[in-house]
Design a protein around this motif. Structure first.
Motif, PDB file in Angstrom:
ATOM      1  N   PHE A   4       0.930  -0.952  -0.345  1.00 35.78           N
ATOM      2  CA  PHE A   4       0.531  -0.195  -0.084  1.00 35.78           C
ATOM      3  C   PHE A   4       0.734   1.374   0.131  1.00 35.78           C
ATOM      4  CE2 PHE A   4      -2.860   3.352   2.327  1.00 35.78           C
ATOM      5  CZ  PHE A   4      -3.267   3.034   1.880  1.00 35.78           C
ATOM      6  N   GLU A   5       1.967   1.277   0.728  1.00 31.69           N
ATOM      7  CA  GLU A   5       3.074   2.721   0.837  1.00 31.69           C
ATOM      8  C   GLU A   5       3.835   2.891   0.028  1.00 31.69           C
ATOM      9  OE1 GLU A   5       4.607   0.925   4.060  1.00 31.69           O
ATOM     10  OE2 GLU A   5       4.150   2.148   5.916  1.00 31.69           O
ATOM     11  N   GLU A   6       3.630   1.334  -1.037  1.00 32.79           N
ATOM     12  CA  GLU A   6       4.357   1.351  -2.485  1.00 32.79           C
ATOM     13  C   GLU A   6       3.844   2.020  -3.468  1.00 32.79           C
ATOM     14  OE1 GLU A   6       6.381  -1.967  -3.295  1.00 32.79           O
ATOM     15  OE2 GLU A   6       7.582  -2.321  -2.218  1.00 32.79           O
ATOM     16  N   MET A 106      -6.272  -7.427  -4.477  1.00 33.44           N
ATOM     17  CA  MET A 106      -6.497  -8.785  -3.811  1.00 33.44           C
ATOM     18  C   MET A 106      -5.442 -10.281  -4.391  1.00 33.44           C
ATOM     19  SD  MET A 106      -8.052  -8.388  -1.433  1.00 33.44           S
ATOM     20  CE  MET A 106      -7.258  -6.869  -1.262  1.00 33.44           C
ATOM     21  N   THR A 107      -4.795  -9.438  -5.989  1.00 32.33           N
ATOM     22  CA  THR A 107      -4.383 -11.043  -6.902  1.00 32.33           C
ATOM     23  C   THR A 107      -1.975  -9.998  -6.492  1.00 32.33           C
ATOM     24  OG1 THR A 107      -4.611  -9.631  -8.762  1.00 32.33           O
ATOM     25  CG2 THR A 107      -5.922 -11.523  -8.391  1.00 32.33           C
ATOM     26  N   GLY A 108      -2.484  -9.312  -5.708  1.00 28.52           N
ATOM     27  CA  GLY A 108      -1.294  -8.695  -5.201  1.00 28.52           C
ATOM     28  C   GLY A 108      -0.951  -7.550  -6.495  1.00 28.52           C
ATOM     29  N   ALA A 109      -1.515  -6.540  -7.655  1.00 27.59           N
ATOM     30  CA  ALA A 109      -1.413  -5.601  -8.521  1.00 27.59           C
ATOM     31  C   ALA A 109      -0.905  -4.436  -7.510  1.00 27.59           C
ATOM     32  CB  ALA A 109      -2.488  -5.789  -9.466  1.00 27.59           C
ATOM     33  N   HIS A 110      -0.548  -3.523  -7.133  1.00 29.51           N
ATOM     34  CA  HIS A 110      -1.018  -1.988  -6.757  1.00 29.51           C
ATOM     35  C   HIS A 110      -1.965  -1.425  -7.584  1.00 29.51           C
ATOM     36  CE1 HIS A 110       3.698  -2.159  -5.341  1.00 29.51           C
ATOM     37  NE2 HIS A 110       2.998  -3.330  -5.098  1.00 29.51           N
ATOM     38  N   VAL A 129      -6.731  -0.006  -2.523  1.00 24.91           N
ATOM     39  CA  VAL A 129      -6.762   1.128  -3.371  1.00 24.91           C
ATOM     40  C   VAL A 129      -7.036   2.510  -2.877  1.00 24.91           C
ATOM     41  CG1 VAL A 129      -7.991   2.172  -5.251  1.00 24.91           C
ATOM     42  CG2 VAL A 129      -8.361  -0.413  -4.534  1.00 24.91           C
ATOM     43  N   VAL A 130      -5.880   3.221  -3.475  1.00 29.19           N
ATOM     44  CA  VAL A 130      -4.624   4.589  -3.618  1.00 29.19           C
ATOM     45  C   VAL A 130      -6.264   5.647  -4.850  1.00 29.19           C
ATOM     46  CG1 VAL A 130      -3.671   6.245  -3.816  1.00 29.19           C
ATOM     47  CG2 VAL A 130      -2.839   4.064  -2.678  1.00 29.19           C
TER      48      VAL A 130
END
Length: 148
Positions: A4-6, A106-110, A129-130
């Protein structure tokens, strides 16, 4: 650093790029969305090893009267040294866009929701989600995240 921070750092970088390159002027919603999509693609080209696609298939599905609807993402960016980055670009509160982004996260995507228009955001945006929001009334970009 957490995923999330990335994602927030990536959204900040996109925020700076859009702030420097997007010119607000009178045009239709479709034209603004089209220009923002083009600028996101241009931004991705500044990163070696990134490969961007528009209308990329999503893992999200939903039932419709005639069967199953498979989602498509406005922009998906494969990145060599990082997880995939997915971006939805909307001028309104589209639950389906948010559902696609959450499913991808949920699959690891940003996941970034590039939302523009008027500030009445009514959908809660969960932490994977950002939210990157452009306030059309003030013509400024805001990078913020709202959690459930």
């Amino acid at each position: 650093m957490s995923a999330f921070e990335e994602t927030r750092q990536t959204a900040q970088e996109l925020h700076h790029f859009l702030s420097a390159t997007f010119e607000w002027r009178k045009r239709t919603k479709a034209e603004v969305t089209q220009e923002l999509t083009a600028l996101v693609l241009r931004w991705s080209e500044t990163h070696p090893g990134w490969q961007a696609l528009t209308e990329s298939p999503s893992v999200a599905t939903t039932e419709i009267r005639s069967g199953i609807r498979h989602g498509r993402l406005d922009v998906a960016i494969d990145r060599l040294a990082s997880p995939k980055l997915v971006i939805e670009i909307d001028s309104s509160n589209k639950q389906w866009s948010l559902e696609k982004l959450v499913a991808e996260a949920m699959t690891g995507a940003h996941a970034i929701w590039l939302r523009w228009g008027f500030p009445e955001l009514r959908l809660p945006v969960p932490e994977p989600v950002v939210l990157l929001f452009f306030d059309a009334t003030k013509r400024t970009w805001l990078s913020r995240q709202r959690s459930l």
